[in-house]
Design an enzyme around this catalytic site. Structure first.
Site, PDB file in Angstrom:
ATOM      1  N   LYS A 181       0.845  -1.200   0.000  1.00 21.40           N
ATOM      2  CA  LYS A 181       0.000   0.000   0.000  1.00 21.40           C
ATOM      3  C   LYS A 181       0.879   1.248   0.000  1.00 21.40           C
ATOM      4  CE  LYS A 181      -1.840   2.655   3.044  1.00 21.40           C
ATOM      5  NZ  LYS A 181      -1.715   3.940   2.314  1.00 21.40           N
ATOM      6  N   GLY A 234       7.001   4.735   8.467  1.00 17.97           N
ATOM      7  CA  GLY A 234       6.142   5.903   8.652  1.00 17.97           C
ATOM      8  C   GLY A 234       6.289   6.444  10.052  1.00 17.97           C
ATOM      9  N   SER A 235       5.240   7.082  10.539  1.00 16.25           N
ATOM     10  CA  SER A 235       5.353   7.752  11.834  1.00 16.25           C
ATOM     11  C   SER A 235       5.272   6.755  12.994  1.00 16.25           C
ATOM     12  CB  SER A 235       4.252   8.791  11.968  1.00 16.25           C
ATOM     13  OG  SER A 235       3.007   8.146  11.985  1.00 16.25           O
ATOM     14  N   THR A 236       5.829   7.154  14.121  1.00 19.08           N
ATOM     15  CA  THR A 236       5.817   6.292  15.304  1.00 19.08           C
ATOM     16  C   THR A 236       4.386   6.059  15.793  1.00 19.08           C
ATOM     17  OG1 THR A 236       8.045   6.970  15.893  1.00 19.08           O
ATOM     18  CG2 THR A 236       6.704   6.105  17.675  1.00 19.08           C
ATOM     19  N   GLU A 256       9.838   0.735  10.677  1.00 23.89           N
ATOM     20  CA  GLU A 256      10.864   1.778  10.585  1.00 23.89           C
ATOM     21  C   GLU A 256      10.129   3.094  10.776  1.00 23.89           C
ATOM     22  OE1 GLU A 256      12.928   4.659   9.741  1.00 23.89           O
ATOM     23  OE2 GLU A 256      12.817   4.050   7.640  1.00 23.89           O
ATOM     24  N   CYS A 284      13.539  10.517   7.480  1.00 18.65           N
ATOM     25  CA  CYS A 284      13.498  10.071   8.871  1.00 18.65           C
ATOM     26  C   CYS A 284      14.849  10.151   9.564  1.00 18.65           C
ATOM     27  CB  CYS A 284      12.914   8.669   8.961  1.00 18.65           C
ATOM     28  SG  CYS A 284      13.722   7.511   7.879  1.00 18.65           S
ATOM     29  N   GLU A 387       9.571  14.847  16.587  1.00 21.96           N
ATOM     30  CA  GLU A 387       9.983  14.857  15.184  1.00 21.96           C
ATOM     31  C   GLU A 387       9.140  15.869  14.400  1.00 21.96           C
ATOM     32  OE1 GLU A 387       9.041  11.402  12.678  1.00 21.96           O
ATOM     33  OE2 GLU A 387      11.087  11.535  11.947  1.00 21.96           O
TER      34      GLU A 387
HETATM   35  P1  ADP Z   1       2.496  10.568   7.825  1.00 19.57           P
HETATM   36  O1  ADP Z   1       1.773  11.120   9.012  1.00 19.57           O
HETATM   37  O2  ADP Z   1       3.826  11.132   7.655  1.00 19.57           O
HETATM   38  O3  ADP Z   1       1.706  10.519   6.566  1.00 19.57           O
HETATM   39  P2  ADP Z   1       1.912   7.854   8.489  1.00 19.57           P
HETATM   40  O4  ADP Z   1       2.653   7.000   9.427  1.00 19.57           O
HETATM   41  O5  ADP Z   1       0.547   8.281   8.884  1.00 19.57           O
HETATM   42  O6  ADP Z   1       2.846   9.080   8.207  1.00 19.57           O
HETATM   43  O7  ADP Z   1       1.820   7.176   7.073  1.00 19.57           O
HETATM   44  C1  ADP Z   1       2.677   6.194   6.583  1.00 19.57           C
HETATM   45  C2  ADP Z   1       1.872   5.116   5.915  1.00 19.57           C
HETATM   46  O8  ADP Z   1       1.016   4.523   6.884  1.00 19.57           O
HETATM   47  C3  ADP Z   1       0.954   5.611   4.797  1.00 19.57           C
HETATM   48  O9  ADP Z   1       0.933   4.639   3.766  1.00 19.57           O
HETATM   49  C4  ADP Z   1      -0.392   5.690   5.488  1.00 19.57           C
HETATM   50  O10 ADP Z   1      -1.480   5.560   4.601  1.00 19.57           O
HETATM   51  C5  ADP Z   1      -0.314   4.511   6.433  1.00 19.57           C
HETATM   52  N1  ADP Z   1      -1.238   4.613   7.573  1.00 19.57           N
HETATM   53  C6  ADP Z   1      -1.650   5.728   8.217  1.00 19.57           C
HETATM   54  N2  ADP Z   1      -2.487   5.423   9.216  1.00 19.57           N
HETATM   55  C7  ADP Z   1      -2.627   4.074   9.222  1.00 19.57           C
HETATM   56  C8  ADP Z   1      -3.365   3.143  10.028  1.00 19.57           C
HETATM   57  N3  ADP Z   1      -4.122   3.532  11.040  1.00 19.57           N
HETATM   58  N4  ADP Z   1      -3.241   1.836   9.732  1.00 19.57           N
HETATM   59  C9  ADP Z   1      -2.444   1.410   8.740  1.00 19.57           C
HETATM   60  N5  ADP Z   1      -1.751   2.229   7.950  1.00 19.57           N
HETATM   61  C10 ADP Z   1      -1.822   3.548   8.178  1.00 19.57           C
END
Ligand code: ADP
Length: 484
Positions: A181, A234-236, A256, A284, A387
């Site tokens: 995804k 992605g984000s923590t 990560e 990151c 961050e």
């Molecule tokens: P940012 O806030 O920088 O966009 P995210 O961690 O939210 O970082 O996004 C990284 C990835 O995680 C994206 O592909 C996003 O669609 C996906 N994502 C965001 N929220 C969820 C969730 N609750 N469950 C699974 N995947 C998610």
């Protein structure tokens, strides 16, 4: 479509399942926006929970035969994919620049790396072996390296193609199948790349690419009972949610996540080298906290400001010489501005930048901010701890090595870190004492696909790249033999 640099191409916009393009079952779409001028680029299909289920079923069916394809043949397909990535290098870099806003030169470097990553893991495909272990005279055991199964891969918007390659390469080399995804903000290059995966000859269902919202498609993948592994960047905060969802069937996980990477500058370093702050911050591992020994603090901050001023050419990411494009989305742009406000109200000194930037070539539109430097930053400030993920750096001074290491370790993160000193004994001692997954001595943010990448503390679990990438995508089965 026609990209701003005049490149014309056909942009796929569907869900890529079983090597076919299909529509979202709910008819939902996501609009991709050009962050440089806020214009619409394309509408792409958004996967629903049902679509994710269809993709997972396709990956499960494909796994039955893909796992038995020989390593040599899997390697050939990865080589072919590497070759196709090379042939389509300019277009892939163009799409990433358009969709993400990163400078075209940086996007090209990303694509050059993906070419290498697929070639590298292609080379490994026939070298994922087990081991024979003798135990007693009449017993021994051997291990078999088996693929994990159906892998869900959820990636962010900052390196759309590169993050896809880091995850697809080792997963496919080890014989897994994948549902990937992309980030909903930047799906276009990966959708284009899907056609190359098909052209390379990967069987239907081995790689499925389902763009969609995190909370819907991402969550459906992380909580799916028939997905064996989740790899996430992605984000923590999102990682925590994913870990909870992955618990439903104890999925194997690689995470990560964020960072607040420190750079330690000792007074015996090459100052010119240390002031080179490389990157616009949506990375990151980006240096986001600088600790400078008090004896050279004043000299350092002046030189650093000068460097930021001259190097950070902000502008159209397609224009030659641009160092920093826009922030990827309005939300990200507002996030950076909110941290600028936080820094001011917490009492840090705004030393450079700290405002929106009106970009002339897009008539003032787009999500541009000036690189921002705060000094006099204390441990208890949000701008020290959290961050930002933008062109934003905080600076503080220290007296002793112990104090520097203690302050460097004073966040929940532990991704990258750097130390500048000519004293190699000290460099290696700091490298040992610092809480981070990666340490750079007299450089910052080097990354190489042969070297394990990942964090400690709340910066992640597990490692990607190098041989560690193969470990992350295979299980070791132990077979015990009794010879009587
Ligand atoms: P940012 O806030 O920088 O966009 P995210 O961690 O939210 O970082 O996004 C990284 C990835 O995680 C994206 O592909 C996003 O669609 C996906 N994502 C965001 N929220 C969820 C969730 N609750 N469950 C699974 N995947 C998610």
């Amino acid at each position: 479509l026609e990209a701003p640099n005049g490149t014309k191409y056909v942009q796929p916009t569907g869900l890529f399942i079983n090597n076919e393009w299909v529509k979202s079952s709910k008819g939902e779409t996501i609009t991709s926006i050009n962050p440089t001028d806020e214009s619409e680029i394309a509408k792409v299909q958004a996967a629903s929970e049902e679509d994710i289920d269809i993709a997972v079923k396709a990956a499960r069916t494909a796994f039955k035969s893909w796992r038995n394809v020989s390593g040599t043949d899997r390697g050939k397909l990865l080589y072919k994919l590497s070759q196709l990535a090379e042939e389509h290098k300019d277009i892939l870099a163009t799409i990433d620049t358009w969709d993400n806003g990163k400078p075209y030169g940086d996007a090209t470097v990303d694509i050059e790396e993906i070419i290498e990553v697929f070639r590298y893991y292609g080379g490994y495909s026939d070298k994922v072996h087990g081991q024979v272990i003798d135990t007693t005279t009449n017993k021994f055991a051997y291990t078999i390296r088996e693929p994990i199964g159906v892998c869900g891969q959820i990636i962010p918007w900052n390196f759309p193609m590169l993050m896809a390659a880091w995850k697809l390469g080792p997963a496919l080399a080890c014989g897994n199948t994948v549902v990937l995804k992309p980030a909903e903000q930047t799906p276009l290059s990966i959708l284009y790349f899907a056609n190359l995966i098909k052209e390379a000859g990967f069987p239907p269902g081995v790689v499925n690419i389902t763009n969609g919202y995190g909370k819907e498609a991402g969550a459906a993948l992380a909580s799916h009972l028939d997905v064996d592994k989740i790899a996430f960047t992605g984000s923590t905060t999102t990682a925590r949610n994913i870990m909870k969802m992955a618990a439903v069937n104890l999925k194997n996980i690689t995470l990560e996540t964020g960072g607040k990477s420190p750079l330690l500058v000792f007074d015996d370093c090459d100052l010119e080298q240390a002031v080179k702050w490389s990157h616009f911050g949506q990375v990151c591992t980006a240096t986001s906290r600088i600790l400078v020994q008090d004896t050279i603090y004043d000299k350092f901050i002046v030189a650093f400001k000068e460097q930021v001023k001259t190097a950070s050419v902000i502008g159209d990411p397609f224009a030659e010489g641009t160092f920093q494009g826009p922030q990827v989305t309005k939300a990200q742009y507002e996030r950076v501005l909110s941290y600028i406000d936080a820094g001011k109200s917490e009492g840090a000194t705004l030393y450079h930048g700290g405002q929106p930037h009106a970009n002339p070539s897009s008539n003032g539109k787009g999500y541009f901010v000036t690189p921002t430097v705060f000094t006099d930053v204390r441990n208890d400030m949000r701008i020290w701890q959290e961050e930002v993920f933008g062109p934003f750096v905080v600076i503080a001074s220290f007296k002793t090595e112990d104090e520097a290491v203690e302050r460097a370790n004073n966040t929940v993160y532990g991704l990258g870190s750097a130390v500048f000193t000519k004293d190699l004994v000290r460099a290696h001692r700091v490298a040992r004492n610092i809480e981070a997954g990666m340490v750079w001595i007299n450089s910052t943010q080097d990354s190489d696909f042969r070297i394990p990448f990942g964090g400690v503390k709340q910066s992640g679990i597990g490692r990607e790249l190098g041989e560690a990438g193969l470990e992350a995508y295979s299980n070791k089965k132990a077979v015990h033999v009794n010879m009587g």
